[in-house]
Design an enzyme around this catalytic site. Structure first.
Site, short mmCIF file in Angstrom:
data_model
loop_
_atom_site.label_atom_id
_atom_site.label_comp_id
_atom_site.label_asym_id
_atom_site.label_seq_id
_atom_site.Cartn_x
_atom_site.Cartn_y
_atom_site.Cartn_z
N HIS A 65 3.93 -17.29 -38.54
CA HIS A 65 3.50 -17.03 -37.16
C HIS A 65 3.44 -15.53 -36.87
O HIS A 65 2.65 -15.08 -36.04
CB HIS A 65 4.42 -17.76 -36.18
CG HIS A 65 4.45 -19.23 -36.44
ND1 HIS A 65 3.36 -20.04 -36.27
CD2 HIS A 65 5.44 -20.03 -36.93
CE1 HIS A 65 3.66 -21.28 -36.62
NE2 HIS A 65 4.91 -21.30 -37.04
N ASP A 120 1.97 -14.25 -6.85
CA ASP A 120 1.19 -14.10 -5.62
C ASP A 120 1.65 -15.19 -4.66
O ASP A 120 2.64 -15.90 -4.92
CB ASP A 120 -0.32 -14.11 -5.91
CG ASP A 120 -0.88 -15.50 -6.24
OD1 ASP A 120 -0.10 -16.47 -6.33
OD2 ASP A 120 -2.10 -15.60 -6.42
N HIS A 134 6.08 -20.26 -31.79
CA HIS A 134 4.90 -19.92 -32.59
C HIS A 134 4.14 -18.70 -32.07
O HIS A 134 3.53 -17.99 -32.88
CB HIS A 134 3.93 -21.12 -32.64
CG HIS A 134 4.44 -22.23 -33.50
ND1 HIS A 134 3.66 -23.31 -33.85
CD2 HIS A 134 5.65 -22.42 -34.11
CE1 HIS A 134 4.36 -24.13 -34.64
NE2 HIS A 134 5.58 -23.62 -34.79
N CYS A 157 1.23 -17.93 -10.08
CA CYS A 157 0.19 -17.90 -9.05
C CYS A 157 -0.14 -19.35 -8.75
O CYS A 157 0.66 -20.24 -9.04
CB CYS A 157 -1.01 -17.05 -9.48
SG CYS A 157 -1.98 -17.70 -10.86
N THR A 181 -2.39 -21.43 -10.06
CA THR A 181 -2.55 -22.21 -11.29
C THR A 181 -1.79 -21.61 -12.48
O THR A 181 -1.62 -22.28 -13.50
CB THR A 181 -4.03 -22.26 -11.70
OG1 THR A 181 -4.48 -20.90 -11.86
CG2 THR A 181 -4.88 -22.98 -10.67
#
Ligand code: RB5
Length: 148
Positions: free
Chosen positions: A132, A7, A97, A64, A66
């Site tokens: 994993h 964004d 992992h 974006c 954050t």
């Protein structure tokens, strides 16, 4: 093939990442956004997630402000494992992992130089499998409504 999207809050990071992909002759699909005009992030998450689920791309990168909102949107798609990453250790571990298939970063959190560094680690680190893989299968089971 790498699918990328952002964004307005992640535009500067995406531009740096696209320049890195170009320089290194890595094929990519750029879903935008391409300007600083304010846009909603979920449609970009959907486009990149769809590329992965359809097999059009192996991995995705979403940015974006954050990295959080766009990761939340992507993680609503069954089979997507989108990880918000801010440092080298997490970029490596989310591949080793978690077998993350989308790297998410925030333009208001890290620099474009760091975003390129994290992209490089993300694209070049293999999944370890083994114990994993069992944990990834449990994530898929939750997606399928199974009890753990
Ligand atoms: C947009 O202002 C901002 O909310 C968005 O880029 C993102 O940070 C959301 O998680």
């Amino acid at each position: 093939m790498i699918s990328v999207g952002c964004d307005h809050g992640g535009l500067v990071l995406k531009q740096a990442i696209v320049a890195y992909l170009k320089e290194n002759h890595i094929d990519y699909i750029d879903h935008g956004t391409f300007t600083e005009e304010s846009v909603n992030y979920a449609p970009y998450a959907f486009k990149v997630g769809s590329d992965i689920l359809s097999g059009r791309a192996e991995k995705g990168i979403l940015c974006c402000g954050t990295g959080i909102g766009i990761s939340m949107a992507a993680n609503k798609m069954k089979g997507i494992r989108a990880a918000v990453v801010t440092n080298e250790f997490c970029a490596e571990m989310t591949r080793r992992h978690n077998d993350a298939n989308i790297l998410c970063m925030g333009g208001r959190v890290i620099s474009p130089e760091m975003a390129v560094k994290l992209t490089e680690i993300f694209l070049n680190t293999p999944f370890e499998g083994g114990r994993h893989a069992i944990r990834i299968a449990q994530i898929a089971a939750i997606e399928n409504g199974e009890e753990l």
